[in-house]
Design an enzyme around this catalytic site. Structure first.
Site, PDB file in Angstrom:
ATOM      1  N   GLU A 135       0.852  -1.214   0.048  1.00 59.99           N
ATOM      2  CA  GLU A 135       0.010   0.148   0.074  1.00 59.99           C
ATOM      3  C   GLU A 135       0.750   1.368   0.002  1.00 59.99           C
ATOM      4  O   GLU A 135       0.650   2.291  -0.589  1.00 59.99           O
ATOM      5  CB  GLU A 135      -0.916  -0.002   1.399  1.00 59.99           C
ATOM      6  CG  GLU A 135      -1.916  -1.092   1.274  1.00 59.99           C
ATOM      7  CD  GLU A 135      -3.016  -0.986   0.226  1.00 59.99           C
ATOM      8  OE1 GLU A 135      -3.224   0.002  -0.571  1.00 59.99           O
ATOM      9  OE2 GLU A 135      -3.860  -1.742   0.094  1.00 59.99           O
ATOM     10  N   ASP A 271      -4.893  -9.865  -7.425  1.00 58.48           N
ATOM     11  CA  ASP A 271      -5.413  -8.983  -8.482  1.00 58.48           C
ATOM     12  C   ASP A 271      -4.207  -8.371  -9.194  1.00 58.48           C
ATOM     13  O   ASP A 271      -3.881  -8.438 -10.429  1.00 58.48           O
ATOM     14  CB  ASP A 271      -6.369  -7.940  -8.037  1.00 58.48           C
ATOM     15  CG  ASP A 271      -5.942  -7.298  -6.807  1.00 58.48           C
ATOM     16  OD1 ASP A 271      -4.879  -7.560  -6.152  1.00 58.48           O
ATOM     17  OD2 ASP A 271      -6.429  -6.141  -6.516  1.00 58.48           O
ATOM     18  N   THR A 537      -1.779   0.196 -10.123  1.00 54.92           N
ATOM     19  CA  THR A 537      -2.964   0.003  -9.571  1.00 54.92           C
ATOM     20  C   THR A 537      -3.664   0.670  -8.734  1.00 54.92           C
ATOM     21  O   THR A 537      -4.765   0.597  -8.312  1.00 54.92           O
ATOM     22  CB  THR A 537      -2.938  -1.478  -8.722  1.00 54.92           C
ATOM     23  OG1 THR A 537      -4.115  -2.045  -8.642  1.00 54.92           O
ATOM     24  CG2 THR A 537      -2.123  -1.247  -7.356  1.00 54.92           C
TER      25      THR A 537
END
EC number: 3.2.1.-
Length: 546
Positions: A135, A271, A537
């Site tokens: 993150e 993902d 992303t």
């Protein structure tokens, strides 16, 4: 709270890298054209489009203004109570994440003010014992690099490098595999570090775009080297998993084993590891063949094992990406699940189809994107839930709607009996629309993945209906998530009885991704062209070297 500025480049490493992988050299290849050749619009079309873009801009300015007033330099604004929340180490996640959105939307004064504020962020100080390296990389490093690529403001590159120096220490393990949930201050003190025996495949496999772009801009190969080692391991073990071509959702970074787990999906926990394959091919100018090879093998397996066609009342020609459970004996099956998060896959397939001249992938991308649009429209609020199940067609070929079969599957999933009154009771209590067999997570957390694929497919195909779908999605989201200050996540998208609960949460991706994609689909097609930029992303566009 740990404080005090530290130059991470001067913090000693325990495990020195002795041989460095260099960035691919040579002139970047001419990549196939991705964007549709849009015709010149007439004045009425332009006015109509710009009115919609203006509505998105207003939504952004309202939410950003509330963040600035109530939560400046905190990670998130709480959009109902007007408080601040630190969820990502307290380094102003919403601000850094929104930098490139400010630039793209033409808010240059706000951008300059934001850049000046981010200069003061101290990556040596956090109140959190553990940070999420993934993150931190996609939101912070991605945010700085993208804003630098767009503005050429050197202060942003300084911050990206500062953060990059810190994050290299997450790779300071005996095998140079990164620690994904990282006790950063232990590393600062020189404590021994070992990569985790259980980690999410997305969190170890999705650092490569940001690290590569930092190396490209600076000419320093250390960041490319760190993530290239990881991706070489992905390449080496890709054919050795229970579903050859795909990697499972959990891997062992400590023992460098990416093969042991039995669950495979393009969705949550996996993902972006897949998403980055075609994007890395573009970012490296087609000079590193491993990414095309890995993409093709992964998508062949994903099409075979994880994609399925739902049975719908209107016999819609759509696909959903599910979750496969396959053990070492290759036994198992497909969970006919759908996730909002996996809606990114339509855009991924469409982009890969263009970059690698694979019409089949472009067709799959269309059906997956249309599947997410269909799911939005099928729900009472016009918004898709986080996780749901639907009744499947026996194959990916068309199948006729069968209400009896739907009822049977609803009952099976609920564990009841097939009495007609029981079925109707379950459908009413669970608030199930025709075709849906369960709503496993009813929230909408302001996610961008559906509009992401709608935007990418629109830019690739020029389909006007996608702009219309985007407008319906935007209005549904605005109408139902708006608070007195900004926008908040929804607790239950199945409610249509006036009891829709907005929660006190607004993640940074609302400004970084969701509103950016809505803005771009109503902008001129040359604004952030897919032939010139590739998105990380977190929707941060990186410039493709030419």
């Amino acid at each position: 709270m740990f404080g005090g500025h530290v130059d991470w480049s001067q913090v000693p490493k325990q495990h020195t890298v002795t041989s460095m992988h260099a960035l691919p050299t040579g002139k970047p290849k001419k990549l196939p054209k991705v964007q549709y050749q849009f015709p010149t619009e007439d004045s009425s079309e332009k006015k109509f489009r710009e009115e919609r873009r203006s509505a998105v801009l207003d939504a952004f300015k309202r939410a950003y203004g509330s963040y600035k007033e109530h939560a400046w330099m905190a990670d998130e604004l709480t959009p109902i109570s007007g408080q601040k929340r630190n969820t990502f180490a307290g380094w102003a996640a919403t601000l850094v994440d929104a930098l490139d959105t400010l630039w793209i939307m033409g808010l240059k004064d706000e951008f300059n003010e934001a850049v000046a504020a981010t200069v003061s962020i101290d990556f040596a100080s956090t109140s959190q014992e553990e940070i999420n390296v993934f993150e931190t990389t996609i939101r912070y490093m991605g945010g700085f690099l993208s804003a630098y690529d767009l503005s050429a403001d050197e202060r942003l590159l300084v911050k990206a490098k500062e953060l990059g120096e810190m994050l290299l220490h997450a790779f300071d393990t005996p095998n140079h595999m990164p620690i994904t949930r990282w006790r950063v201050m232990d590393a600062r003190r020189g404590a021994p570090q070992t990569a985790d025996p259980v980690t999410l495949v997305a969190e170890i496999g999705s650092l490569v775009m940001e690290f590569t772009r930092l190396s490209q801009i600076t000419g320093d190969p250390r960041w490319f080297d760190a993530t290239h080692r990881v991706m070489k391991l992905f390449e080496e073990q890709q054919s050795k998993t229970h579903v050859p071509g795909m990697w499972p959702i959990l891997v062992n970074a400590r023992d460098m084993d990416l093969t042991w787990h039995d669950t495979f999906t393009l969705g949550a926990m996996s993902d972006s590891a897949y998403e980055y394959l075609p994007k890395m091919h573009a970012l490296l100018g087609g000079l590193e063949p491993m990414y095309e090879k890995m993409y093709r093998a992964a998508m062949d397996a994903a099409i075979r094992y994880t994609l399925w066609r739902p049975m719908t009342p209107d016999n819609a020609d759509i696909l959903i990406a599910g979750m496969a459970h396959v053990d070492a004996e290759h036994k198992g099956g497909l969970d006919f699940q759908g996730q909002h998060l996996v809606c990114f896959a339509g855009g991924m397939f469409a982009l890969g189809g263009k970059l690698f001249n694979e019409q089949t992938h472009l067709d799959v991308g269309k059906k997956l994107t249309d599947g997410c649009v269909w799911t939005y429209k099928a729900m009472p609020l016009g918004i898709m839930p986080e996780v749901m199940h639907m009744i499947e067609c026996p194959t990916n070929e068309p199948c006729e709607w069968n209400e009896e079969a739907w009822h049977k599957e609803v009952v099976r999933r609920k564990g009841g009996n097939s009495d007609a009154s029981e079925v109707q009771k379950i459908i009413a209590e669970e608030r199930l629309q025709p075709g849906f067999t369960s709503l496993d997570d009813r929230r909408y957390i302001l996610r961008p993945e559906a509009i992401e694929s709608v935007f990418i497919l629109y830019r690739i195909t020029g389909r006007k209906d996608l702009q219309e779908s985007a407008w319906q999605m935007f209005n549904a989201i605005q109408e139902n998530t708006k608070t007195s200050l900004a926008n908040g996540a929804l607790a239950d998208v199945s409610r249509e009885d006036g009891k829709v609960t907005v929660t006190d949460s607004m993640e940074s991706f609302w400004l970084a991704e969701t509103l950016k994609y809505f803005y771009l689909i109503f902008s001129e097609p040359d604004l952030i062209s897919l032939d010139d930029f590739t998105f990380n992303t977190e929707a941060h566009p990186f410039r493709i070297p030419k």
